[in-house]
Design a protein around this motif. Structure first.
Motif, PDB file in Angstrom:
ATOM      1  N   PHE A 168     -11.331  17.141  20.607  1.00 31.26           N
ATOM      2  CA  PHE A 168     -10.905  18.110  20.150  1.00 31.26           C
ATOM      3  C   PHE A 168     -10.432  17.846  18.714  1.00 31.26           C
ATOM      4  O   PHE A 168     -10.478  16.590  18.083  1.00 31.26           O
ATOM      5  N   THR A 169      -9.970  18.842  17.711  1.00 33.30           N
ATOM      6  CA  THR A 169      -9.541  18.443  16.349  1.00 33.30           C
ATOM      7  C   THR A 169      -8.361  17.511  16.497  1.00 33.30           C
ATOM      8  O   THR A 169      -7.100  18.173  16.819  1.00 33.30           O
ATOM      9  N   SER A 170      -8.594  16.389  15.909  1.00 36.32           N
ATOM     10  CA  SER A 170      -7.274  15.607  15.996  1.00 36.32           C
ATOM     11  C   SER A 170      -7.087  14.586  14.468  1.00 36.32           C
ATOM     12  O   SER A 170      -8.240  14.363  14.254  1.00 36.32           O
ATOM     13  N   THR A 171      -6.078  14.481  14.110  1.00 34.07           N
ATOM     14  CA  THR A 171      -5.626  13.727  12.776  1.00 34.07           C
ATOM     15  C   THR A 171      -4.947  12.812  13.464  1.00 34.07           C
ATOM     16  O   THR A 171      -4.718  11.884  12.446  1.00 34.07           O
ATOM     17  N   VAL A 172      -4.571  12.350  14.473  1.00 34.95           N
ATOM     18  CA  VAL A 172      -3.658  11.294  15.076  1.00 34.95           C
ATOM     19  C   VAL A 172      -4.541  10.051  14.668  1.00 34.95           C
ATOM     20  O   VAL A 172      -5.491   9.796  14.679  1.00 34.95           O
ATOM     21  N   GLN A 173      -3.769   9.177  14.015  1.00 36.83           N
ATOM     22  CA  GLN A 173      -4.156   7.484  13.814  1.00 36.83           C
ATOM     23  C   GLN A 173      -3.657   6.485  14.709  1.00 36.83           C
ATOM     24  O   GLN A 173      -2.430   6.570  14.658  1.00 36.83           O
ATOM     25  N   PHE A 174      -4.155   5.659  15.069  1.00 34.05           N
ATOM     26  CA  PHE A 174      -3.834   4.465  16.200  1.00 34.05           C
ATOM     27  C   PHE A 174      -4.218   3.469  15.604  1.00 34.05           C
ATOM     28  O   PHE A 174      -5.176   2.958  15.014  1.00 34.05           O
ATOM     29  N   HIS A 175      -3.439   2.349  16.037  1.00 34.65           N
ATOM     30  CA  HIS A 175      -3.700   0.954  15.752  1.00 34.65           C
ATOM     31  C   HIS A 175      -3.949   0.288  16.774  1.00 34.65           C
ATOM     32  O   HIS A 175      -3.156   0.132  17.824  1.00 34.65           O
ATOM     33  N   GLY A 176      -5.047  -0.460  16.864  1.00 33.51           N
ATOM     34  CA  GLY A 176      -5.595  -1.305  18.001  1.00 33.51           C
ATOM     35  C   GLY A 176      -4.841  -2.738  17.733  1.00 33.51           C
ATOM     36  O   GLY A 176      -4.739  -3.387  16.847  1.00 33.51           O
ATOM     37  N   VAL A 177      -4.377  -3.073  18.936  1.00 35.44           N
ATOM     38  CA  VAL A 177      -3.817  -4.456  19.014  1.00 35.44           C
ATOM     39  C   VAL A 177      -4.559  -5.218  20.558  1.00 35.44           C
ATOM     40  O   VAL A 177      -4.791  -4.464  21.438  1.00 35.44           O
ATOM     41  N   ASP A 178      -4.461  -6.524  20.530  1.00 36.74           N
ATOM     42  CA  ASP A 178      -4.841  -7.086  21.588  1.00 36.74           C
ATOM     43  C   ASP A 178      -3.818  -7.813  22.356  1.00 36.74           C
ATOM     44  O   ASP A 178      -3.811  -8.287  23.445  1.00 36.74           O
ATOM     45  N   LYS A 179      -2.429  -8.016  21.816  1.00 38.30           N
ATOM     46  CA  LYS A 179      -1.371  -8.534  22.419  1.00 38.30           C
ATOM     47  C   LYS A 179      -0.069  -7.412  22.100  1.00 38.30           C
ATOM     48  O   LYS A 179      -0.242  -7.070  20.924  1.00 38.30           O
ATOM     49  N   LEU A 180       0.787  -7.599  22.906  1.00 39.29           N
ATOM     50  CA  LEU A 180       2.251  -6.657  22.499  1.00 39.29           C
ATOM     51  C   LEU A 180       2.934  -7.284  21.553  1.00 39.29           C
ATOM     52  O   LEU A 180       3.556  -6.366  20.645  1.00 39.29           O
ATOM     53  N   PRO A 200       5.836  -1.297  14.584  1.00 39.05           N
ATOM     54  CA  PRO A 200       6.741  -0.151  14.584  1.00 39.05           C
ATOM     55  C   PRO A 200       6.471   1.143  14.134  1.00 39.05           C
ATOM     56  O   PRO A 200       5.938   0.895  12.738  1.00 39.05           O
ATOM     57  N   GLY A 201       6.420   2.271  14.497  1.00 45.67           N
ATOM     58  CA  GLY A 201       6.534   3.235  13.737  1.00 45.67           C
ATOM     59  C   GLY A 201       5.092   4.013  13.546  1.00 45.67           C
ATOM     60  O   GLY A 201       4.605   4.830  13.055  1.00 45.67           O
ATOM     61  N   LYS A 202       4.303   3.146  14.629  1.00 40.10           N
ATOM     62  CA  LYS A 202       2.683   3.580  14.640  1.00 40.10           C
ATOM     63  C   LYS A 202       2.327   3.791  16.077  1.00 40.10           C
ATOM     64  O   LYS A 202       2.977   3.440  17.043  1.00 40.10           O
ATOM     65  N   VAL A 203       1.179   4.348  16.201  1.00 38.96           N
ATOM     66  CA  VAL A 203       0.582   4.587  17.505  1.00 38.96           C
ATOM     67  C   VAL A 203      -0.285   3.570  17.590  1.00 38.96           C
ATOM     68  O   VAL A 203      -1.378   3.416  17.095  1.00 38.96           O
ATOM     69  N   ASN A 204       0.150   2.799  18.959  1.00 41.41           N
ATOM     70  CA  ASN A 204      -0.575   1.345  19.151  1.00 41.41           C
ATOM     71  C   ASN A 204      -1.157   1.592  20.358  1.00 41.41           C
ATOM     72  O   ASN A 204      -0.820   2.387  21.361  1.00 41.41           O
ATOM     73  N   VAL A 205      -2.489   1.169  20.361  1.00 43.33           N
ATOM     74  CA  VAL A 205      -3.272   1.211  21.463  1.00 43.33           C
ATOM     75  C   VAL A 205      -3.563  -0.430  21.945  1.00 43.33           C
ATOM     76  O   VAL A 205      -4.205  -1.144  21.230  1.00 43.33           O
TER      77      VAL A 205
END
Length: 349
Positions: free
Chosen positions: A56-68, A73-78
């Motif tokens: 789907f049309t998406s502009t969301v940006q996310f930040h990949g992490v390997d540990k919590l 903060p203030g980002k979409v984290n995966v």
């Protein structure tokens, strides 16, 4: 626990990847204002979510992490729970996908239990493909009841409409045998306590629906309402709980009686959820009351029939995030108020 709203970490289990869960998650955080309220952490894999974005049309940006401890903060984290590729086939009931749904859910639950996230919002799972030797629970609620402290209770919430269940995933022909004085008392007390600490209602009014048609009609249509329910409700009322009923369930919602109460207690699943979902118009939230941690979820399932077609409505998931934040803040406030008398007494000593 005394956190500002923008620092609340919302852990999100990704649910069934072949369903609409990942779509409604991403759609929720398309609105950047959500990041002013919380910091989301999706327990999944960044590559998978990149694939979902293309559906789907998406502009969301996310930040990949390997540990919590790498969460920004203030980002979409995966949080990358796995490295291997996963075959996503929208609309397909796949036991392998069920394994990843549970991997996400159990990891998020552990993080919640350990205090690494503040609240948990769960995307829909398929109750059939999650079953395995390592996970033999009907769904989210039963597992959370085992892992967290307290007594889990399913409560459906939409604004001021709150419906709690005495029994939830129990076959209809077994409901009456479950309705003991102990269970009814425990569930109503859980609801009362939740209304006070989670919804900031000082003296809540609770309505209870009867089990049988017309609440038994004086014993003509079943005796459980007269012999079991009424004595329990009287005992609770005499002890100070503002509980009323049992009310005939058929006309209770249609007549608008539900608007007079802070919560309605249903005896079984469909008795409460059919009127709730009719009135909530896809904005309802499933809240697991009674636990020492906060968990919410949308009021819908995997919706395989529309998965991957950019047709999923994210409003219920968004409301689940809002409610989790609101309850977290309400609990903090309740704890602070509860501790004040102790501090005063300490000073006097």
């Amino acid at each position: 626990m005394n956190k500002k709203a923008e620092n609340i970490i919302v852990g999100i289990s990704v649910g069934d990847l072949n369903g609409i869960g990942s779509e409604v998650i991403l759609k929720t955080f398309e609105d950047s204002r959500m990041l002013e309220l919380c910091t989301p952490v999706i327990f999944a894999n960044a590559k998978i979510l990149s694939f979902v974005k293309k559906s789907f049309t998406s502009t969301v940006q996310f930040h990949g992490v390997d540990k919590l401890d790498q969460v920004i903060p203030g980002k979409v984290n995966v949080l990358n729970l796995w490295k291997e590729g996963v075959d996503v086939n929208f609309g397909v009931n796949d036991p392998k996908i069920g394994e990843y749904a549970i991997k996400s859910f159990t990891a998020a639950t552990k993080a919640l239990k350990d205090g690494e996230i503040d609240v948990l919002v769960t995307a829909p799972i398929n109750k059939y493909n999650i079953q395995s030797e390592g996970f033999k629970f009907p769904g989210h609620t039963d597992y959370l009841d085992q892992e967290l402290q307290g007594n889990a209770l399913m409560m459906m919430v939409q604004d001021n409409l709150r419906v709690g269940l005495i029994t939830d995933h129990v076959p209809l022909n077994e409901v009456a045998s479950h309705l003991t004085e102990e269970l009814i008392t425990k569930k109503i007390e859980t609801i009362r306590k939740s209304l006070v600490q989670d919804f900031s209602i000082v003296k809540p009014k609770i309505a209870v629906l009867g089990l049988n048609p017309h609440a038994g009609d004086g014993g003509v249509i079943g005796k459980e309402d007269d012999l079991v329910l009424k004595p329990v409700l009287k005992k609770l009322f005499d002890a100070g709980t503002m509980v009323f009923g049992p009310f005939p369930a058929d006309g209770f919602f249609g007549s608008g009686q539900y608007e007079k109460y802070d919560a309605i207690v249903a005896m079984y699943h469909d008795q409460g959820l059919i009127p709730f979902k009719t009135l909530s118009f896809g904005k309802g939230v499933n809240y697991t009351a009674g636990l020492d941690k906060v968990r919410t979820s949308p009021d819908h399932g995997t919706a395989y029939d529309i998965a991957g077609k950019d047709m999923a409505d994210h409003n219920s998931f968004t409301e689940a995030v809002y409610l989790a934040i609101d309850i977290f803040r309400s609990r903090n406030q309740y704890e602070e108020i509860s501790q004040k008398p102790l501090k005063i007494k300490e000073k006097q000593l």
